[in-house]
Scaffold this motif. Sequence first.
Motif, PDB file in Angstrom:
ATOM      1  N   TRP A  19       0.874  -1.172   0.000  1.00  0.00           N
ATOM      2  CA  TRP A  19       0.000   0.000   0.000  1.00  0.00           C
ATOM      3  C   TRP A  19       0.908   1.217   0.000  1.00  0.00           C
ATOM      4  N   LEU A  20       0.982   1.924  -1.114  1.00  0.00           N
ATOM      5  CA  LEU A  20       1.986   2.960  -1.308  1.00  0.00           C
ATOM      6  C   LEU A  20       1.344   4.333  -1.530  1.00  0.00           C
ATOM      7  N   ARG A  21       2.140   5.374  -1.197  1.00  0.00           N
ATOM      8  CA  ARG A  21       1.709   6.769  -1.405  1.00  0.00           C
ATOM      9  C   ARG A  21       0.324   7.001  -0.806  1.00  0.00           C
ATOM     10  N   GLN A  22       0.162   6.598   0.418  1.00  0.00           N
ATOM     11  CA  GLN A  22      -1.156   6.638   1.044  1.00  0.00           C
ATOM     12  C   GLN A  22      -1.361   7.936   1.820  1.00  0.00           C
ATOM     13  N   THR A  23      -2.479   8.576   1.544  1.00  0.00           N
ATOM     14  CA  THR A  23      -2.895   9.772   2.281  1.00  0.00           C
ATOM     15  C   THR A  23      -4.133   9.442   3.093  1.00  0.00           C
ATOM     16  N   PHE A  24      -4.195   9.969   4.305  1.00  0.00           N
ATOM     17  CA  PHE A  24      -5.346   9.793   5.192  1.00  0.00           C
ATOM     18  C   PHE A  24      -5.933  11.177   5.485  1.00  0.00           C
ATOM     19  N   LEU A  25      -7.190  11.369   5.155  1.00  0.00           N
ATOM     20  CA  LEU A  25      -7.928  12.578   5.551  1.00  0.00           C
ATOM     21  C   LEU A  25      -9.010  12.147   6.535  1.00  0.00           C
ATOM     22  N   HIS A  26      -8.988  12.688   7.750  1.00  0.00           N
ATOM     23  CA  HIS A  26      -9.893  12.253   8.816  1.00  0.00           C
ATOM     24  C   HIS A  26     -10.801  13.409   9.249  1.00  0.00           C
ATOM     25  N   TRP A  27     -12.106  13.126   9.340  1.00  0.00           N
ATOM     26  CA  TRP A  27     -13.069  14.101   9.845  1.00  0.00           C
ATOM     27  C   TRP A  27     -13.837  13.526  11.037  1.00  0.00           C
ATOM     28  N   PRO A  28     -14.119  14.329  12.049  1.00  0.00           N
ATOM     29  CA  PRO A  28     -14.970  13.871  13.150  1.00  0.00           C
ATOM     30  C   PRO A  28     -16.446  14.017  12.784  1.00  0.00           C
ATOM     31  N   PHE A  29     -17.270  13.092  13.279  1.00  0.00           N
ATOM     32  CA  PHE A  29     -18.716  13.120  13.087  1.00  0.00           C
ATOM     33  C   PHE A  29     -19.412  12.770  14.389  1.00  0.00           C
ATOM     34  N   ARG A  30     -20.665  13.180  14.477  1.00  0.00           N
ATOM     35  CA  ARG A  30     -21.473  12.727  15.607  1.00  0.00           C
ATOM     36  C   ARG A  30     -21.597  11.205  15.533  1.00  0.00           C
ATOM     37  N   PRO A  31     -21.395  10.493  16.636  1.00  0.00           N
ATOM     38  CA  PRO A  31     -21.484   9.030  16.590  1.00  0.00           C
ATOM     39  C   PRO A  31     -22.808   8.518  16.034  1.00  0.00           C
ATOM     40  N   ALA A  32     -23.900   9.200  16.346  1.00  0.00           N
ATOM     41  CA  ALA A  32     -25.209   8.736  15.868  1.00  0.00           C
ATOM     42  C   ALA A  32     -25.298   8.785  14.348  1.00  0.00           C
ATOM     43  N   ASP A  33     -24.621   9.756  13.714  1.00  0.00           N
ATOM     44  CA  ASP A  33     -24.664   9.862  12.253  1.00  0.00           C
ATOM     45  C   ASP A  33     -23.950   8.698  11.580  1.00  0.00           C
ATOM     46  N   VAL A  34     -22.968   8.140  12.255  1.00  0.00           N
ATOM     47  CA  VAL A  34     -22.216   7.020  11.698  1.00  0.00           C
ATOM     48  C   VAL A  34     -22.849   5.684  12.084  1.00  0.00           C
ATOM     49  N   GLN A  35     -23.368   5.593  13.306  1.00  0.00           N
ATOM     50  CA  GLN A  35     -23.920   4.321  13.790  1.00  0.00           C
ATOM     51  C   GLN A  35     -25.026   3.801  12.888  1.00  0.00           C
ATOM     52  N   VAL A  36     -25.840   4.683  12.331  1.00  0.00           N
ATOM     53  CA  VAL A  36     -26.951   4.228  11.485  1.00  0.00           C
ATOM     54  C   VAL A  36     -26.462   3.563  10.197  1.00  0.00           C
ATOM     55  N   LEU A  37     -25.197   3.732   9.859  1.00  0.00           N
ATOM     56  CA  LEU A  37     -24.653   3.129   8.651  1.00  0.00           C
ATOM     57  C   LEU A  37     -23.981   1.780   8.919  1.00  0.00           C
ATOM     58  N   LEU A  38     -23.955   1.354  10.178  1.00  0.00           N
ATOM     59  CA  LEU A  38     -23.271   0.121  10.547  1.00  0.00           C
ATOM     60  C   LEU A  38     -24.251  -1.048  10.633  1.00  0.00           C
ATOM     61  N   PRO A  39     -23.762  -2.257  10.394  1.00  0.00           N
ATOM     62  CA  PRO A  39     -24.627  -3.437  10.480  1.00  0.00           C
ATOM     63  C   PRO A  39     -24.770  -3.888  11.930  1.00  0.00           C
ATOM     64  N   PRO A  40     -25.726  -4.763  12.210  1.00  0.00           N
ATOM     65  CA  PRO A  40     -25.812  -5.362  13.545  1.00  0.00           C
ATOM     66  C   PRO A  40     -24.497  -6.044  13.893  1.00  0.00           C
TER      67      PRO A  40
END
Length: 240
Positions: A19-40
Amino acid sequence: MPSLSPDERAWPPVLKAGWLRQTFLHWPFRPADVQVLLPPGLRVDEYDGMAWVSLTPFLMASVRPAGVPMEPRVSTFPETNLRTYVRRPDGRDGIWFLSLEVGSAAMLAAGCAVGAPYHLGDLSVSQHRGALIYAGNRRGGAPSYHLVLRPGDPIQPSNRDIWLTGRWRAYTRRFGILFETPVEHEPWPLAAGVVEELTETLVTATGLPTPYGDPLVHFSTGVRDVHLGAPRPVLRSIWH
């Protein structure tokens, strides 16, 4: 707490790559906004009370099944992941992919076999006057991105840096079954980075709000000895 080194071996490996020349861009979000996108069976992993979503473009290099020599023919192509950070109820952490853009039809087929949300696209990674240029357009759909990143000096990783990059398993879901894929490689050599240009629609295409503020940035020249283990089903009894 995630660590710079894997907490288990990806053995026996089924796929090797770099895995080469890798860039990471990270943003914070409200946990509830992300949780609804996760599976059981998965819950949002939080740092300082926030969920984090990361856009990670890179070159997938020298991809081959384990046991197959690198030469005479290897496969190298761009890939871009949009991911978040999760835990199982027993505390086992990992990555959940919200989307994966890839320039290889073979990788698309392999990933979809275990439920990874791959999308075939026209992707590129190039370099101009010391800056890296990542670009991609999903075929048959609107999501796209264009990023110009100028790598900076090496850094000594903080706890947050390690939390965001030191993840050693990925989760996917297929036919209602949660799968876990172990990953093993050398520690990321992390550096700072400056975003000179950024336009993207991948984040909102997943159902998330528009990211607020500038992202936290990491750059890495990459890791060259990546081993991916066989995906294994997570037993339902472990979820509770």
